[in-house]
Enzyme design. Structure first.
Site, PDB file in Angstrom:
ATOM      1  N   ASN B 247      49.732  42.624  37.138  1.00  0.00           N
ATOM      2  CA  ASN B 247      48.750  42.102  36.754  1.00  0.00           C
ATOM      3  C   ASN B 247      48.343  42.685  35.387  1.00  0.00           C
ATOM      4  OD1 ASN B 247      46.449  40.216  38.132  1.00  0.00           O
ATOM      5  ND2 ASN B 247      47.337  41.472  39.777  1.00  0.00           N
ATOM      6  N   ASN B 272      48.945  39.297  49.423  1.00  0.00           N
ATOM      7  CA  ASN B 272      47.879  38.410  48.761  1.00  0.00           C
ATOM      8  C   ASN B 272      47.590  37.013  49.605  1.00  0.00           C
ATOM      9  OD1 ASN B 272      49.762  36.268  48.129  1.00  0.00           O
ATOM     10  ND2 ASN B 272      50.097  37.266  46.031  1.00  0.00           N
ATOM     11  N   CYS B 335      40.548  44.859  45.057  1.00  0.00           N
ATOM     12  CA  CYS B 335      41.739  44.297  45.151  1.00  0.00           C
ATOM     13  C   CYS B 335      42.047  43.528  43.842  1.00  0.00           C
ATOM     14  CB  CYS B 335      41.872  43.033  46.083  1.00  0.00           C
ATOM     15  SG  CYS B 335      40.251  42.188  46.403  1.00  0.00           S
TER      16      CYS B 335
END
Lengths: 385, 552
Positions: B247, B272, B335
């Protein structure tokens, strides 16, 4: 010719089992005249020997035009190969009214390995999720449970739905045979589900029938010595009965505690009930004279209480278990007995017992108080205004 | 009032797991909201169109045209329609009816339980989150209610009422929200009054490889300062480390311990939503196969990884509660966007810490707080409208399954039973009530749900007898005592009653629960009778002894 080996007589005393018609009106089913028999394999041998007496015996069990099923707990292959060593199967031509079905059930070395692997897996607390399922699958214990239950159901269905007679045998008639016949009776016969009836079943179908307890239940799962004759058939039977108790929690008069006690005593016991391999040995060793019976101890009024299922309600119907994998569970009470605290589950079970049986009757129960007051008009109940 | 649009006769309903391979023949009806099958013995099977996840036409057979309907509550129905033309019509109708373009088409907007307006309003007021925060012990000297988001200006997907540390001023809040994905800055989820520690939640920081934000760092400092017992706090990133690192390339990422004083950073990898969606798919394939061998079942279960994910969620919750209960440290959970795994971990953590959430009402409050008000995207995740299939994921189902596992380990610790969990799951997908419609509080207000639909909670409370656990012992764990589950792998079981809820032949045919409930009822009734009889007896004794005593 008929075998005269010490291991098993052919044919052994037929075990009679009343069949029950399908439940329709809910009234207790009348006894139908089906029989379930067990034996060892016929000694056909490579030369396809015949035995007139055997054929007549099996013939008399069936009426004119009636059918019978032979459930052979070996694979068709194994049964055929057995001919080479003097055994075999019943040839269709000599036993025309009997239809043979093969339902191979694991026994012997393979079953013991399966048991050992399962116990290893349960003891391994470091195991991660996927490897746990992997190991559970690779030890195949639950597959054996499913196979045993399915075969017992098959035998029961032949009697109950097809209204046919059934003969069950494997090779010696002392292992998988007994597993099937005993289990089928628990499924079919409500009297085998009472505490007394179950003890009788064990006496008949396992002990007197000659399951070689001494050889089979020698060292259990932890021993390094892999004895050739060691195999947990009896444990498999107890596991299957436990599965039935989960699927039909009201239908067995006894609780899991009884099954665990039986498991313990089969391997090591202060009582003589599971000693030796057959009745002949027990006579020779004078077991009845020199030891105490487990049943005598279990059936004492104080002890007996502990083995009863508080949810029991006599169920006259046949109990057909689901044998889908989703319905078959790992017997956690046995396999995790020493690994994981069952404190919360035990407390919950105690609560269930309390709810069902009512609280401990106090010395002076409300009922007693009431009846006293009614007989003595001058007496005042404790909580009078 | 069911307006029937289609009727087809001589349709067969096959039972997947029945040993007798029997099928029932009957008539199929389609209404605006339901599919109804009535068989020859007048037994009715109702299926809500909104429950339908997938419809499939199988190849034509000699007995007719098979139609398989898979529902969101894991029910699978297998019809055989005699004429292909009819089958095709039903198929097309169902495809249309099960897809909705607008919220107003959902059942909740037409459902009418015949209540008057004040009952409807009262129903919505049953759960009051301000009361809940008070019960927890906030606001207090360290925590306050912030009105910064009262018009949803700071964060659209957060609720209006947010609790933040007293030292977190408005500029800090605004600055921090700009540095967090979707503006979801750190806020209070649960306050543990004995330990004075807090569970906070947020989304990932927009840190990229090196970006910093002073306000966000102040925010975290404020949180750890709001905890007098402990100087440091934990930051739990519930993603696998690899995902979080990836990310960073997209300008997001995770907190750098160097920049945030007094934090201890911890990855607790939960996969996920896409992994979870595919995992469930595989599980359903296994459970949907008839005649499975034990080995196929176990290896199928393992390949799906489903139980592994449940364990991962519970493990994360256990880490969280240990931090609070053992170290008295506050924890910040996030998250990616802070509405999936974050909701799971925060709500499960609170449930383990606080016995209130193990009561029927408390559980409703927990769901209202950590799932509904904090913007878990129920609409997208449960496919309420015909949206992006990649947004669908069984996140809430996993939460319920984790709770179920806890009820199995601690049979006396929960006031509610499995049926309660299953019923909530049923209604998350049924869209019969307004609570779970939409994706966030703002959307629900725009849809005017409180005026146009009904709340699920009073409906469940009315029937709470069905949902009570007869073994519940309120003294099992005194208030604020921790539940410590054993999360070794063999503790996680396949939830047969969820995934085979409608496959009757698989279940124990005798319900221990029903029996115990009846016994419990009987005992209470008998005790009542005894009291009455005793009172009666006293009266009669006094009459006998004293002729002047009047029975009136």
């Amino acid at each position: 010719k008929v075998s005269a080996s010490a291991a098993s007589a052919w044919p052994s005393a037929p075990s009679r089992c009343p069949g029950s018609p399908p439940p329709s009106s809910g009234c207790p089913p009348p006894l139908a005249p089906q029989a379930m028999l067990r034996s060892s394999q016929p000694l056909t041998g490579p030369n396809r020997k015949r035995c007139r007496e055997d054929e007549v015996l099996l013939g008399t069990v069936l009426d004119e035009g009636e059918r019978g099923f032979i459930i052979d707990t070996r694979s068709a292959q194994a049964a055929k190969q057995a001919r080479m060593t003097g055994g075999g199967t019943e040839p269709k031509s000599s036993y025309p009214q009997w239809r043979r079905l093969h339902r191979p059930l694991e026994r012997g070395r393979q079953l013991q390995e399966s048991f050992i692997k399962l116990v290893d897996a349960c003891n391994d607390t470091t195991i991660n999720m996927d490897r746990w399922l992997n190991r559970l699958e690779s030890c195949r214990w639950l597959s054996h449970v499913k196979a045993a239950l399915s075969t017992a159901c098959l035998a029961a269905q032949c009697m109950d739905r097809e209204e046919a007679n059934v003969l069950v045998h494997g090779a010696e008639g002392t292992d998988t045979t007994l597993l099937v016949t005993a289990l089928a009776q628990v499924i079919l016969d409500p009297s085998c589900r009472t505490l007394a009836g179950f003890q009788g079943l064990l006496e008949r179908e396992w002990i007197e029938a000659g399951h070689p307890f001494h050889l089979r239940c020698a060292h259990s799962a932890y021993s390094h010595a892999r004895l050739k004759q060691e195999a947990p058939l009896f444990l498999l039977f107890l596991d299957c009965v436990w599965q039935l108790s989960r699927q039909f929690p009201f239908s067995l008069e006894f609780s899991e505690r009884l099954l665990l006690t039986l498991f313990d005593n089969a391997y090591a016991s202060a009582y003589g009930t599971f000693l030796c391999n057959n009745e002949k040995e027990r006579c020779l060793c004078k077991v009845k004279e020199n030891t105490h019976s487990l049943w005598a101890w279990l059936n004492q009024p104080g002890e007996r209480q502990k083995y009863l299922n508080p949810l029991y309600s006599p169920n006259a119907l046949v109990i057909w278990p689901s044998v889908e994998p989703q319905s078959i569970q790992l017997w956690q009470g046995l396999f995790f007995r020493w690994i994981r605290s069952s404190q919360y589950l035990d407390e919950a079970w105690a609560e269930i017992q309390w709810l069902v049986e009512g609280s401990e009757p106090p010395k002076d129960s409300a009922g007693n108080r009431l009846s006293r007051s009614l007989s003595d008009p001058t007496a005042r109940p404790e909580n009078a205004r | 009032k069911a307006y029937v649009t289609t009727i087809v006769e001589q349709v067969k309903l096959l039972d997947r797991f029945s040993t007798s391979n029997k099928s029932l023949t009957g008539t199929l009806y389609l209404t605006a909201t339901h599919l109804l099958f009535i068989d020859s013995s007048q037994r009715e099977t109702w299926i809500l169109h909104h429950h339908i996840a997938a419809v499939e036409k199988l190849p034509l057979t000699t007995s007719g045209c098979p139609l398989v309907i898979q529902c969101k509550n894991f029910r699978t129905v297998h019809f055989v329609v005699p004429r292909e033309r009819d089958c095709h019509d039903i198929y097309n109708s169902l495809l249309q009816l099960s897809r909705t373009a607008k919220y107003e088409e959902l059942y909740a907007f037409s459902y009418n339980p015949k209540q008057n307006e004040s009952e409807q309003v009262k129903g919505w007021q049953l759960i009051d989150l301000t009361e809940e925060y008070k019960r927890m012990g906030v606001p207090n000297s360290n925590w306050q209610l912030s009105d910064a988001n009262r018009d949803y200006k700071i964060c659209e997907t957060y609720p209006k009422e947010l609790y933040v540390p007293r030292t977190a001023s408005k500029p800090i809040i605004v600055g921090s929200s700009k540095f967090r994905s979707k503006g979801r800055f750190p806020v209070l989820s649960y306050y543990h009054k004995n330990k004075e520690a807090a569970i906070c939640r947020c989304s990932q920081p927009l840190s990229g490889f090196s970006a910093r934000c002073l306000e966000d760092e102040h925010m975290l400092q404020a949180i750890s300062k709001a905890n007098p017992s402990n100087r440091y706090m934990y930051v739990m990133d519930t993603r696998p480390k690899l995902n979080a690192m990836a990310n960073r390339a997209a300008g997001k990422g995770y907190e750098n311990e160097d920049n945030y004083s007094n934090i201890r950073f911890q990855f607790v990898g939960i996969e996920n939503i896409h992994v979870m969606r595919s995992s469930l798919q595989k599980l359903l394939e296994v459970s949907g196969t008839k005649g499975l061998s034990v080995n196929d079942f176990l290896s199928g279960l393992e390949n799906s990884g489903w139980l592994r994910h449940i364990k991962a969620v519970l493990d994360a919750a256990v880490f969280l509660v240990k931090a609070i209960a053992v170290e008295s440290a506050s924890v910040l959970v996030h998250c990616s966007d802070g509405w999936d795994r974050t909701s799971q971990v925060c709500s499960l953590g609170a449930l383990l810490l606080d016995s209130y959430y193990r009561t029927i009402r408390g559980f409703m409050v927990l769901i209202e707080k950590d799932w509904i008000s904090f913007g878990h995207k129920f609409s997208d995740r449960c496919c309420q409208l015909d949206g992006d299939p990649k947004e669908i994921s069984p996140v809430f189902t996993q939460f319920l399954e984790s709770v179920w596992n806890l009820t199995e380990q601690f049979p006396q610790a929960f006031e509610y039973n499995e049926a309660f969990l299953l019923q909530i799951h049923e209604h998350v997908h049924s869209c019969q009530f307004g609570n779970f419609l939409g994706n966030c509080q703002k959307e629900r207000e725009e849809l005017k749900l409180k005026e146009k639909t009904y709340s699920l909670w009073p409906f469940l409370l009315d029937e709470q007898k069905r949902y009570q656990n007869p073994l519940y012992n309120p003294d099992f764990s005194p208030e604020l005592t921790l539940l410590e589950p054993n999360t070794v792998s063999f503790n996680f079981k396949f939830w047969r009653n969820m995934y085979h809820q409608f496959d009757r032949s698989m279940h124990p045919r005798q319900s221990v629960f029903n029996l115990i409930m009846n016994m419990s009822e009987q005992n209470k009734q008998l005790e009542q009778d005894i009291k009455e009889l005793e009172a009666n007896l006293v009266l009669r004794c006094e009459v006998h002894l004293n002729p002047h005593f009047s029975l009136e």
